[in-house]
Write a protein that holds these residues in place. Structure first.
Motif, PDB file in Angstrom:
ATOM      1  N   PHE A  27       0.657  -0.865  -0.047  1.00  0.00           N
ATOM      2  CA  PHE A  27       0.107   0.082  -0.263  1.00  0.00           C
ATOM      3  C   PHE A  27       1.345   1.366   0.059  1.00  0.00           C
ATOM      4  N   ASN A  28       0.634   2.217  -0.756  1.00  0.00           N
ATOM      5  CA  ASN A  28       1.066   3.566  -1.000  1.00  0.00           C
ATOM      6  C   ASN A  28       0.860   4.510   0.315  1.00  0.00           C
ATOM      7  N   ASN A  29       1.971   4.208   1.918  1.00  0.00           N
ATOM      8  CA  ASN A  29       1.107   4.270   3.062  1.00  0.00           C
ATOM      9  C   ASN A  29       2.007   5.132   3.098  1.00  0.00           C
ATOM     10  N   ASN A  89      -8.294   2.792  -3.901  1.00  0.00           N
ATOM     11  CA  ASN A  89      -7.828   1.190  -3.887  1.00  0.00           C
ATOM     12  C   ASN A  89      -6.778   1.256  -4.277  1.00  0.00           C
ATOM     13  N   SER A  90      -6.198   2.487  -5.263  1.00  0.00           N
ATOM     14  CA  SER A  90      -5.129   2.602  -6.398  1.00  0.00           C
ATOM     15  C   SER A  90      -4.099   3.122  -5.374  1.00  0.00           C
ATOM     16  N   GLY A  91      -4.249   4.125  -4.600  1.00  0.00           N
ATOM     17  CA  GLY A  91      -3.104   4.302  -3.572  1.00  0.00           C
ATOM     18  C   GLY A  91      -2.713   5.418  -4.771  1.00  0.00           C
ATOM     19  N   LYS A  92      -4.026   6.304  -4.654  1.00  0.00           N
ATOM     20  CA  LYS A  92      -3.940   8.106  -5.236  1.00  0.00           C
ATOM     21  C   LYS A  92      -3.987   8.668  -4.448  1.00  0.00           C
ATOM     22  N   ALA A  93      -4.678   7.966  -3.509  1.00  0.00           N
ATOM     23  CA  ALA A  93      -5.495   9.134  -1.882  1.00  0.00           C
ATOM     24  C   ALA A  93      -5.394   7.941  -0.693  1.00  0.00           C
ATOM     25  N   ASN A 109     -15.352  -4.116  -2.023  1.00  0.00           N
ATOM     26  CA  ASN A 109     -14.424  -3.356  -2.467  1.00  0.00           C
ATOM     27  C   ASN A 109     -13.289  -2.340  -1.598  1.00  0.00           C
ATOM     28  N   VAL A 110     -13.806  -1.908  -0.748  1.00  0.00           N
ATOM     29  CA  VAL A 110     -13.163  -1.224   0.573  1.00  0.00           C
ATOM     30  C   VAL A 110     -13.753  -1.148   2.054  1.00  0.00           C
ATOM     31  N   ASP A 111     -12.349  -1.291   2.797  1.00  0.00           N
ATOM     32  CA  ASP A 111     -12.433  -0.882   4.236  1.00  0.00           C
ATOM     33  C   ASP A 111     -13.131   0.505   4.954  1.00  0.00           C
ATOM     34  N   PHE A 112     -14.066   0.102   5.572  1.00  0.00           N
ATOM     35  CA  PHE A 112     -14.517   1.468   6.659  1.00  0.00           C
ATOM     36  C   PHE A 112     -14.186   1.762   8.433  1.00  0.00           C
ATOM     37  N   THR A 113     -13.314   2.432   8.025  1.00  0.00           N
ATOM     38  CA  THR A 113     -13.320   3.162  10.126  1.00  0.00           C
ATOM     39  C   THR A 113     -14.353   2.880  10.549  1.00  0.00           C
ATOM     40  N   ASP A 114     -14.430   3.254  11.784  1.00  0.00           N
ATOM     41  CA  ASP A 114     -15.250   3.417  12.959  1.00  0.00           C
ATOM     42  C   ASP A 114     -16.146   4.543  12.122  1.00  0.00           C
ATOM     43  N   SER A 115     -17.709   4.592  12.345  1.00  0.00           N
ATOM     44  CA  SER A 115     -18.517   5.452  11.844  1.00  0.00           C
ATOM     45  C   SER A 115     -18.164   6.673  12.286  1.00  0.00           C
ATOM     46  N   TYR A 116     -18.611   8.106  12.274  1.00  0.00           N
ATOM     47  CA  TYR A 116     -17.909   9.231  12.439  1.00  0.00           C
ATOM     48  C   TYR A 116     -19.436  10.061  13.235  1.00  0.00           C
ATOM     49  N   THR A 117     -20.544   9.723  12.087  1.00  0.00           N
ATOM     50  CA  THR A 117     -21.721  10.336  12.105  1.00  0.00           C
ATOM     51  C   THR A 117     -22.750   9.564  11.688  1.00  0.00           C
ATOM     52  N   THR A 118     -24.538  10.155  11.570  1.00  0.00           N
ATOM     53  CA  THR A 118     -25.119   9.139  11.353  1.00  0.00           C
ATOM     54  C   THR A 118     -25.858   9.855  10.008  1.00  0.00           C
ATOM     55  N   ALA A 119     -26.589   9.964   9.433  1.00  0.00           N
ATOM     56  CA  ALA A 119     -27.795  10.236   8.098  1.00  0.00           C
ATOM     57  C   ALA A 119     -28.852   9.468   8.202  1.00  0.00           C
ATOM     58  N   THR A 120     -29.682  10.239   7.126  1.00  0.00           N
ATOM     59  CA  THR A 120     -30.619  10.189   6.597  1.00  0.00           C
ATOM     60  C   THR A 120     -31.172  10.552   5.414  1.00  0.00           C
ATOM     61  N   GLN A 121     -31.633   9.902   4.418  1.00  0.00           N
ATOM     62  CA  GLN A 121     -31.944  10.056   3.659  1.00  0.00           C
ATOM     63  C   GLN A 121     -33.302  10.456   2.979  1.00  0.00           C
ATOM     64  N   ILE A 217     -11.030   3.203   3.462  1.00  0.00           N
ATOM     65  CA  ILE A 217      -9.638   3.385   3.395  1.00  0.00           C
ATOM     66  C   ILE A 217      -9.362   1.895   2.691  1.00  0.00           C
ATOM     67  N   ALA A 218      -8.579   1.823   1.705  1.00  0.00           N
ATOM     68  CA  ALA A 218      -7.768   0.737   0.819  1.00  0.00           C
ATOM     69  C   ALA A 218      -7.741  -0.526   1.451  1.00  0.00           C
ATOM     70  N   LYS A 219      -9.253  -1.434   0.674  1.00  0.00           N
ATOM     71  CA  LYS A 219      -9.688  -3.017   1.237  1.00  0.00           C
ATOM     72  C   LYS A 219      -8.277  -3.553   1.706  1.00  0.00           C
ATOM     73  N   GLY A 220      -7.764  -3.939   2.902  1.00  0.00           N
ATOM     74  CA  GLY A 220      -6.918  -4.847   3.405  1.00  0.00           C
ATOM     75  C   GLY A 220      -5.893  -4.151   4.214  1.00  0.00           C
ATOM     76  N   ASN A 221      -5.570  -2.595   3.554  1.00  0.00           N
ATOM     77  CA  ASN A 221      -4.676  -2.105   4.746  1.00  0.00           C
ATOM     78  C   ASN A 221      -5.121  -1.733   6.089  1.00  0.00           C
ATOM     79  N   GLU A 222      -4.494  -3.048   6.665  1.00  0.00           N
ATOM     80  CA  GLU A 222      -5.261  -3.222   8.035  1.00  0.00           C
ATOM     81  C   GLU A 222      -4.440  -1.399   8.625  1.00  0.00           C
ATOM     82  N   GLU A 223      -2.969  -1.598   8.466  1.00  0.00           N
ATOM     83  CA  GLU A 223      -2.393  -0.957   8.999  1.00  0.00           C
ATOM     84  C   GLU A 223      -2.825   1.066   9.238  1.00  0.00           C
ATOM     85  N   LEU A 224      -2.616   1.001   8.702  1.00  0.00           N
ATOM     86  CA  LEU A 224      -3.479   2.998   8.087  1.00  0.00           C
ATOM     87  C   LEU A 224      -5.147   2.273   8.860  1.00  0.00           C
TER      88      LEU A 224
END
Ligand code: ARG
Length: 252
Positions: A27-29, A89-93, A109-121, A217-224
């Motif tokens: 990963f491009n950490n 995922n490409s490491g551009k960000a 396709n991607v990993d997510f951090t813990d949630s920081y807020t909720t929203a509604t549609q 966060i990029a899929k599988g990038n557990e470190e970041l």
């Protein structure tokens, strides 16, 4: 002899990879003291939007606070919403922060951090519209921002509706103002901002889906993922995140 050396080297590489050595190379950490690149779509006030030459908003300030905790400097890259996951995922960000909802599909396709807020549609319509709730959307022309959860709900869940996909939420709202479409499905806080800037529109009371926003966060990038989660959890615990949200969203 040569062949043997090569196969020995290959074995060593495979063993190293299996042990997770050099895992961070995959990963491009960002480096400590370096730059943390955030991909976003800055047409989504109050989470991210242009103000003069700057991109500001809740997500920008949260990402800034995370970068600070990690000893890094934040750099914001503005792009189409549906390019953000690929950029991460490409490491551009390094991170994607864009009022992005955690969904089962995205988690493939991607990993997510813990949630920081909720929203509604919510549903936006013209004042005086015959549409009073989600049930009235059948057969109607519905505007959404391309690739968003609003797009997914409209495309999957509403019978005989015609879905118009716009690159920006505000473009959908403009089309609604002009009578080109019958309704817009979009996140509640941007909806309030858009409606306040347009004429003759209102938000229906019915909030039909609750969502969790998190950072991609990029899929599988557990470190970041681990680093960002630790920083995020710390700024949630010490009230920084709530302070940022309160700065941009005033309670009714
Ligand atoms: N919450 C919705 C989603 O994740 C919309 C996010 C749109 N964000 C943006 N910055 N344009 O699909």
């Amino acid at each position: 002899m040569k062949k043997r050396m090569i196969s020995l080297m290959l074995c060593a590489c495979v063993a190293l990879a299996a042990a997770g050595c050099g895992g961070s190379k995959k990963f491009n950490n960002p480096e400590k003291g370096g730059t943390l690149i955030m991909a976003t779509n800055a047409y989504f006030e109050p989470y991210e939007y242009h103000e003069g030459d700057d991109i500001v908003g809740i997500d920008v300030e949260i990402a800034q606070a995370i970068a600070e905790k990690l000893g890094m400097t934040l750099q914001v890259e503005d792009m189409e919403f549906d390019s953000i996951i690929a950029a991460v995922n490409s490491g551009k960000a390094h991170i994607g922060a864009a009022g992005m909802t955690v969904t089962e599909d995205r988690l493939k396709n991607v990993d997510f951090t813990d949630s920081y807020t909720t929203a509604t549609q919510v549903i936006i319509v013209q004042e005086g519209s015959e549409i009073t709730g989600a049930d009235d959307l059948a057969g109607k022309k519905i505007g959404v921002q391309l690739g968003t959860t609003g797009d997914i709900y409209a495309s999957d869940g509403i019978e005989d509706a015609t879905i118009e996909q716009y690159n920006k939420g505000m473009d959908a709202v403009q089309a609604l103002s002009n009578g080109i479409i019958d309704a817009v499905i979009i996140d509640n806080e941007p909806a309030k901002q858009f409606v306040s800037k347009a004429e003759g529109l209102k938000i229906l009371d019915e909030e039909f889906v609750t969502e969790e926003y998190a950072i991609a966060i990029a899929k599988g990038n557990e470190e970041l993922l681990d680093d960002v989660n630790k920083a995020l959890d710390a700024i949630i615990a010490d009230g920084t995140v709530q302070g940022i949200i309160d700065k941009y969203i005033t309670a009714e």
